[in-house]
Design an enzyme around this catalytic site. Structure first.
Site, short mmCIF file in Angstrom:
data_model
loop_
_atom_site.label_atom_id
_atom_site.label_comp_id
_atom_site.label_asym_id
_atom_site.label_seq_id
_atom_site.Cartn_x
_atom_site.Cartn_y
_atom_site.Cartn_z
N ASP A 1 58.31 13.64 18.08
CA ASP A 1 59.62 12.61 18.24
C ASP A 1 58.73 11.57 18.66
OD1 ASP A 1 61.70 10.69 17.89
OD2 ASP A 1 62.81 12.32 19.53
N TRP A 2 58.03 10.76 18.36
CA TRP A 2 56.63 10.21 19.13
C TRP A 2 57.80 8.64 18.12
CZ3 TRP A 2 51.30 8.76 17.75
CH2 TRP A 2 50.86 7.82 18.36
N GLU A 3 58.44 7.61 19.57
CA GLU A 3 58.99 6.77 19.07
C GLU A 3 58.78 5.03 19.62
OE1 GLU A 3 63.69 6.73 19.34
OE2 GLU A 3 63.56 8.45 19.09
N PHE A 4 57.36 4.86 18.87
CA PHE A 4 56.64 4.71 17.65
C PHE A 4 55.29 4.43 17.68
CE2 PHE A 4 61.35 4.19 16.34
CZ PHE A 4 62.12 5.52 15.76
#
Ligand SMILES: *[C@@H]1O[C@H](CO)[C@@H](O)[C@H](O)[C@H]1NC(C)=O
Ligand SMILES: *[C@@H]1O[C@H](CO)[C@@H](O)[C@H](O)[C@H]1NC(C)=O
Ligand SMILES: *[C@@H]1O[C@H](CO)[C@@H](O)[C@H](O)[C@H]1NC(C)=O
Ligand SMILES: *[C@@H]1O[C@H](CO)[C@@H](O)[C@H](O)[C@H]1NC(C)=O
Ligand SMILES: *[C@@H]1O[C@H](CO)[C@@H](O)[C@H](O)[C@H]1NC(C)=O
Ligand SMILES: *[C@@H]1O[C@H](CO)[C@@H](O)[C@H](O)[C@H]1NC(C)=O
Length: 384
Positions: free
Chosen positions: A150-153
């Site tokens: 969950d790389w934001e972003f």
């Protein structure tokens, strides 16, 4: 609720079904996804999750150390603590020993994690290998069935490209590990933006769709937080449509499909919470009404069960808005956009018409005690 509204939605669903039939010429057998994220929460232990309503659960979150690039497991995540946190092992064991066992994934990152650290890890072959190795070791050590990223972003086109390479290396490592150990391969998923590209701020950049198709089991599309009190006007936080800006669930999912992502790799996100606004003028209370920042709740966020309490107050009006395919309620100067049983059912119908893989919720603990929304979603998917 007006019958004409229902008719319009029915027509829309039929149109979408026709489109979907054209899109998916083949339907490979894939497991349905009815998922929920779990944010470690002392007041909501994993034992209180009704796993019969879901197929997959994501533990949120763990993050890498910024010097070693290995996942950093906090002490309470290792051991639990008598009063509060759940250990990772307790989490996976609880989920597996329920009468309806559920598949567990460990989610890496989250909205508050260090985006530049992920950019570095994705770009550097040594850091990347260490990070991937550590993620597999951690997933196995604590008994998870998969890994979610969950790389934001990603901020640039290059970072999107590096993300594609990271997925490729990750998939290779997962396959090799499964062959070496004889175990079932870990699942690999990612939580992504509501659309296939980020275009609202910064450099325009598109997700590495080919790499996602090849290397991930699916993506969790964050089809929510599309509008909030930061806009200075009210809006549907997870509306189906937005005639004014295109920032909507439907245009986001269509952008993914247009970009070539296989529908069975798409899992649609829905919030178990509302966003709140304070109206500038209580007499202007439609979508797009001027506002003065966040309304009730914490930083303009409010759990679904609390929205129901708000709606019970004398004077609160609940409106189903057909232009956005959303629901909101207001009382004097307080305004809340959220999801209810009806909007969730419509969305599920839409997701099925598009032949998506499934849906997920953010986050466990915000539904009613008897899991009203989650039950409705689970039932709605079965019906069609
Ligand atoms: C690593 O993270 C810590 C804690 O957030 C921070 O204080 C430190 O500056 C970071 N170091 C590097 C090299 O990024
Ligand atoms: C985030 O990661 C970058 C790259 O490693 C580092 O320079 C920065 O200090 C980190 N920030 C924090 C708050 O740890
Ligand atoms: C991770 O690295 C260690 C040390 O090199 C190795 O023994 C182990 O097999 C690796 N694990 C995976 C899942 O690749
Ligand atoms: C909202 O209002 C603030 C203060 O007037 C302003 O700085 C900001 O740019 C506005 N945001 C939007 C999205 O219009
Ligand atoms: C919405 O999307 C359509 C199709 O991509 C485009 O033609 C239109 O200009 C967009 N409208 C806005 C307000 O961005
Ligand atoms: C809602 O309206 C009732 C009656 O007008 C009032 O007592 C209550 O304080 C209002 N609540 C909010 C959150 O505005």
């Amino acid at each position: 609720m007006a019958i004409s509204y229902l008719k319009q939605l029915l027509t829309l669903t039929l149109i979408l079904l026709a489109i979907a039939t054209k899109i998916s010429t083949c339907t490979p057998s894939t497991t349905r996804v009815k998922a929920i994220y779990y944010l470690d929460n002392p007041t909501f232990p994993p034992s209180s999750i009704d796993t019969s309503l879901f197929t997959h659960i994501f533990y949120a979150f763990v993050v890498p150390n910024n010097i070693t690039y290995k996942l950093e497991i906090q002490q309470q995540q290792q051991q639990g603590s008598s009063s509060k946190a759940t250990s990772l092992t307790t989490f996976t064991n609880t989920c597996k020993t329920k009468p309806s066992p559920i598949t567990t994934l460990i989610s890496i990152g989250g909205a508050n994690s260090n985006s530049s650290l992920f950019a570095f890890i994705a770009s550097d072959s040594t850091a990347r290998a260490t990070f991937i190795n550590s993620s597999i070791e951690v997933a196995r050590t604590y008994g998870f069935n998969g890994i979610d990223f969950d790389w934001e972003f990603p901020q640039t086109a290059k970072e999107m490209n590096d993300l594609g390479e990271l997925f490729l290396q990750w998939r290779n490592a997962i396959s090799n590990e499964a062959i070496a150990t004889g175990k079932q391969p870990l699942l690999l998923t990612a939580a992504v933006y509501f659309a296939a590209g980020l275009f609202l701020s910064g450099e325009p950049r598109n997700y590495p769709v080919d790499s996602i198709n090849k290397n991930l089991d699916w993506i969790n599309v964050m089809s929510y937080d599309l509008h909030g009190p930061w806009n200075n006007v009210t809006g549907a936080p997870s509306g189906m449509f937005d005639p004014r800006t295109n920032v909507s669930v439907v245009s986001g999912l269509f952008s993914w499909i247009r970009s070539g992502l296989l529908p069975e790799k798409l899992v649609m996100g829905m919030p178990l919470y509302g966003k709140t606004w304070k109206l500038q003028d209580p007499n202007k209370h439609g979508i797009g009404a001027p506002s003065l920042g966040p309304g009730p709740g914490v930083d303009g966020g409010i759990a679904y069960f609390q929205v129901l309490d708000f709606n019970k107050q004398t004077g609160t009006k609940v409106v189903h808005d057909k232009q956005t395919g959303s629901v909101y309620s207001y009382n004097e100067s307080s305004w809340i956009g959220y999801e209810d049983l009806f909007t969730v059912s419509i969305k599920i119908g839409f997701a099925q018409a598009l032949k998506l893989r499934g849906y997920f919720f953010w986050v466990a603990g915000l539904d009613t005690r008897d899991w009203e929304i989650s039950s409705q979603a689970s039932k709605a998917w079965k019906l069609v």
